[in-house]
Scaffold this active site. Sequence first.
Site, PDB file in Angstrom:
ATOM      1  N   GLY A 167       0.878  -1.185   0.000  1.00 28.79           N
ATOM      2  CA  GLY A 167       0.000   0.000   0.000  1.00 28.79           C
ATOM      3  C   GLY A 167       0.888   1.200   0.000  1.00 28.79           C
ATOM      4  CB  THR A 168       3.318   1.678  -1.966  1.00 30.58           C
ATOM      5  OG1 THR A 168       4.606   2.116  -1.691  1.00 30.58           O
ATOM      6  CG2 THR A 168       3.098   1.704  -3.446  1.00 30.58           C
ATOM      7  CB  THR A 169       3.127   7.105  -2.442  1.00 31.98           C
ATOM      8  OG1 THR A 169       2.035   7.082  -1.546  1.00 31.98           O
ATOM      9  CG2 THR A 169       2.893   8.161  -3.503  1.00 31.98           C
TER      10      THR A 169
END
Lengths: 216, 217
Positions: free
Chosen positions: B16-18
């Site tokens: 769950g990232t950017t």
Amino acid sequence: MLGEAEPQWLSEEVKTGTTIIAIEFNGGVVLGSDSRVSAGESVVNRVMNKLSPLHDKIYCALSGSAADAQTIAEVVNYQLDVHSMEIGEDPKVRSAATLVRNISYKYKEEMSAHLIVAGWDRKDGGQVFATLKGLLTRQPFAVGGSGSSYVYGFVDAEYRKGMSKEESQQFVVNTLALAMNRDGSSGGVAYLVTIDKHGTEEKVILGNDLPTFFDQ
Amino acid sequence: MEKHYTESKVKGVSTGTTILAAIFDGGVVIGSDSRASIGGEYVSSKTINKVIQVHDQIFCCIAGSLADAQAVTKAAKSHLSFHSVQMESPPLVIAAASVLKELCYKNKEELQAGFITAGWDRKKGPQVYVVSLGGMLISQSVTIGGSGSTFIYGYVDAKYKPDMTREECQQFATNALALAMGRDNVSGGVVHLVVITEKGVEHVVVPGDKLPRFHDE
């Protein structure tokens, strides 16, 4: 063509998709919205004004289910008229927001609309209230609708306290243009409403007059 | 506001990232946050590095299932080093991206991972490629990915300019990642950046207290 499926606007719920924004500046508020109404993948209205008057100097911005949002706005418009006659003067922005919040909270399971309420009154000047899912909170600015996710970063970075009226209007137009570029459910033209102690000004910015960015 | 379920259907540990990559005048910046979570409820690592080196001047960033991404990058790394021995020269950035694409496309039913590949090669200079979930490969000058990326589309569209200087681009990337981390609950921690130019590679880590702050912080 054989066996063509029926058009989506006959079967899908009509939503305002949408990007809405309201921001407080020194002396008033600016509200902005796009103009696209979709039913599934069809655009059923490309020029809908989602900024609805609740009173002379109080407007609300509609998002979510079109029917729910319009109904809430109409009911609160009526309730505010009665209220302002009872108190004998213009209503406070907080009163309008409270009326919207009461309906949103009472019918929170049945309805799916989010209204941002903004306006100017003599006591507290320009104010913006968010009423999502039945809460009531005053904020320096608020964004809503499906397109708002894409511009959280932009508004967080660009918002400054104490902007002038023109800077706030430009901020709203830029935010709407960015959201309309990325969100499939937002598009069309941009509607702006500026409210301050002198009055209410409505403006439309057509598609080709919207700001463009590096990849356009 | 509406919760975005883009990454939470991923089983097990998800990044769950950017992630972000952007080309500047003379090179490319690639960066990510550092949080790994399980189901968006528990942060299993605060300091994971999602920028992975696949060759001397080619890096990639992963989004989606951490297990899938690690397996794919491991396979890609060995593939690429063999390819570079055969060609007797460093691999092209597009070769690295294509290797990832092949793996993603051929195994699209089982895998849930997307990649951004960025690097420098002698043929085309700085490049950025995106390999999406189903195995599409496209080239862009700036690109973002992961669950936190939805919040910064507007910022990136407004602020990215082609031909920025290295410092401007580094600041742009740090700001964009910080903004996304501020709004996405499954992105967070520190900012990992890698700056790749003809001369080489530089790692920059921006810890939490040095991240840019915005109006409400």
